[in-house]
Design an enzyme around this catalytic site. Structure first.
Site, PDB file in Angstrom:
ATOM      1  N   SER A 267      -2.719 -11.798 -26.613  1.00 30.04           N
ATOM      2  CA  SER A 267      -1.814 -12.207 -25.538  1.00 30.04           C
ATOM      3  C   SER A 267      -2.357 -13.331 -24.665  1.00 30.04           C
ATOM      4  CB  SER A 267      -1.504 -10.999 -24.638  1.00 30.04           C
ATOM      5  OG  SER A 267      -2.681 -10.530 -24.010  1.00 30.04           O
TER       6      SER A 267
ATOM      7  N   GLU B 291      -2.056 -10.895  19.627  1.00 30.09           N
ATOM      8  CA  GLU B 291      -1.784 -11.106  21.042  1.00 30.09           C
ATOM      9  C   GLU B 291      -3.064 -11.385  21.825  1.00 30.09           C
ATOM     10  OE1 GLU B 291       1.101  -7.755  19.746  1.00 30.09           O
ATOM     11  OE2 GLU B 291      -0.795  -8.625  19.098  1.00 30.09           O
TER      12      GLU B 291
ATOM     13  N   LEU C 239       3.197   1.202 -19.510  1.00 26.21           N
ATOM     14  CA  LEU C 239       3.024   1.569 -18.105  1.00 26.21           C
ATOM     15  C   LEU C 239       4.022   0.825 -17.223  1.00 26.21           C
ATOM     16  CD1 LEU C 239       1.558   3.184 -15.979  1.00 26.21           C
ATOM     17  CD2 LEU C 239      -0.235   1.446 -15.923  1.00 26.21           C
TER      18      LEU C 239
ATOM     19  N   CYS D 263       1.479  -3.248  19.956  1.00 22.07           N
ATOM     20  CA  CYS D 263       1.097  -1.842  19.835  1.00 22.07           C
ATOM     21  C   CYS D 263       0.894  -1.230  21.224  1.00 22.07           C
ATOM     22  CB  CYS D 263      -0.168  -1.699  18.999  1.00 22.07           C
ATOM     23  SG  CYS D 263      -1.630  -2.505  19.684  1.00 22.07           S
TER      24      CYS D 263
ATOM     25  N   GLY E 255       0.627  -3.183 -19.470  1.00 23.86           N
ATOM     26  CA  GLY E 255       1.351  -3.411 -20.702  1.00 23.86           C
ATOM     27  C   GLY E 255       2.751  -2.831 -20.658  1.00 23.86           C
TER      28      GLY E 255
ATOM     29  N   THR F 168      -3.976  -1.976 -21.466  1.00 23.37           N
ATOM     30  CA  THR F 168      -4.298  -3.358 -21.083  1.00 23.37           C
ATOM     31  C   THR F 168      -5.800  -3.585 -21.062  1.00 23.37           C
ATOM     32  OG1 THR F 168      -2.277  -3.578 -19.792  1.00 23.37           O
ATOM     33  CG2 THR F 168      -4.081  -5.070 -19.252  1.00 23.37           C
TER      34      THR F 168
ATOM     35  N   ALA G 159       3.107 -10.315 -26.138  1.00 19.01           N
ATOM     36  CA  ALA G 159       1.900 -10.379 -26.971  1.00 19.01           C
ATOM     37  C   ALA G 159       2.320 -10.394 -28.430  1.00 19.01           C
ATOM     38  CB  ALA G 159       0.989  -9.182 -26.701  1.00 19.01           C
TER      39      ALA G 159
END
Length: 370
Positions: A170, A54, A307, A77, A304, A198, A164
């Site tokens: 991979s 703004e 997770l 705000c 991977g 990973t 992979a």
């Protein structure tokens, strides 16, 4: 509702999108000042601590703001943060009408900005292109409303759903266009999160590489200003400090390892975050809560099968970004997710909200339906 309201709000959203890579932890906001059907001022929020949308638009409009209509993608705000209240700036400029796409979910605002405008005699309207405005700031909204960041999981796979080879090889499943798209996902995130598997298997750095973003010079520069925090989930502290991930810059390591095992990180420039966990696995929800407290709006998970599967199993995923390469890796290759399910009723349903070609690959955006 006037068609022109939609058109001017669409322009304000276009401006807000310019902050896609740079505003966090603040929301992305755009503003357009219109007088007699003509745009007389435009602005967008670029970085936390700098003037809001703004203010930029009012500066450009000058005296022409008096009696004009301001279109803002988020309620102005009404509180003093790093910058003065935008609601006050609009009042002082003498605008006659304010159209907001949506109310601000921030408890410090939450309707008070619009109320202040109304008390000043300004005509107020809210809800124009609200769905588009919410989509642009999904992470900020979720953090304000639920105390959690928006979690986006990126996965790259072959047509037969493999990520992979059995050996762990991979790179690279997808092509350069898909990898550029992933770079943009990293650049817009507050946090890029990965796991020990990973980092150890791929020597992953998880950095944003500006020359691979495929953006114009202006947006590339903005993306460089606010790089995402790189977070490694390493419950047992298996990744050595000599790994490329740590050599690429400061990182935060989330672990549930004993205090004695954490001493080797002291004074190395990286931050170690102790998170509750069990059997060497970090409590992911508690980690997300902590990252939200630190101002993380969007988290990109690049991990991977284990997770990524844990995020899916615990219902912590808001969106999947699936990059599909036109190739088969074979039945001995590794699966997309470590998500063992015994019955069809356990299957996790997804809604595909977008699908498009990216170079020779396909990009699928999907969201959980429950």
């Amino acid at each position: 509702m006037m068609t022109s309201d939609h058109a001017f709000m669409a322009r304000a959203l276009e401006l807000a999108n310019k902050g896609l890579y740079s505003t966090h932890p603040n929301p992305r906001v755009g503003c357009v000042i219109v007088r007699d059907g003509q745009i007389v001022g435009e602005g967008w929020h670029a970085r936390a601590g700098e003037p809001h949308a703004e203010v930029h638009a009012l500066r450009q409009a000058g005296d022409k703001a008096r009696g004009a209509t301001a279109y803002v993608t988020l309620e102005p705000c009404s509180h003093h943060g790093r910058t003065p209240p935008c609601a006050d700036a609009l009042v002082h400029a003498g605008v006659a009408r304010v159209v907001a796409a949506m109310q601000d979910p921030n408890p410090n605002v939450a309707g008070s900005g619009l109320l202040r405008l109304m008390h000043a005699g300004i005509a107020v309207q809210s809800g124009v292109l609200e769905a588009e405005a919410r989509a642009l700031n999904a992470g900020f909204i979720k953090r304000m409303e639920q105390g959690l960041p928006f979690v986006r999981v990126k996965l790259a796979m072959s047509l037969d759903g493999r990520t992979a080879m059995a050996s762990g090889e991979s790179q690279w499943i997808t092509g350069t266009a898909a990898r550029a798209a992933v770079q943009r996902l990293r650049a817009r995130a507050s946090v890029v999160l990965t796991g020990a598997d990973t980092v150890l298997a791929d020597n992953a750095r998880l950095t944003v590489r500006p020359d691979e973003l495929g953006l114009n010079a202006e947006l590339t520069a903005l993306a460089m200003i606010r790089p995402p925090l790189r977070v490694l989930v390493d419950g047992r502290l298996r990744v050595p400090l000599s790994a490329p991930f740590f050599q690429a810059g400061a990182a935060l390591v989330a672990t549930c390892a004993a205090a004695s095992a954490r001493d080797r990180y002291l004074g190395d420039g990286h931050e170690l975050l102790a998170v509750p966990g069990s059997n060497g696995h970090v409590d992911l929800r508690k980690l997300l809560n902590e990252l939200a407290v630190r101002g993380a709006n969007e988290i990109l998970v690049e991990a991977g099968p284990r997770l990524a599967g844990a995020f899916a199993k615990q219902g912590l995923v808001d969106e999947y970004q699936l990059f599909v390469a036109p190739k088969f890796l074979g039945s001995s290759a590794r699966p997309l997710l470590d998500l063992p399910l015994a019955r069809m009723v356990e299957a996790q349903a997804l809604k595909i909200v977008d699908m498009r070609a990216v170079g020779d690959d396909w990009r699928i955006t999907a969201v959980p339906t429950s």
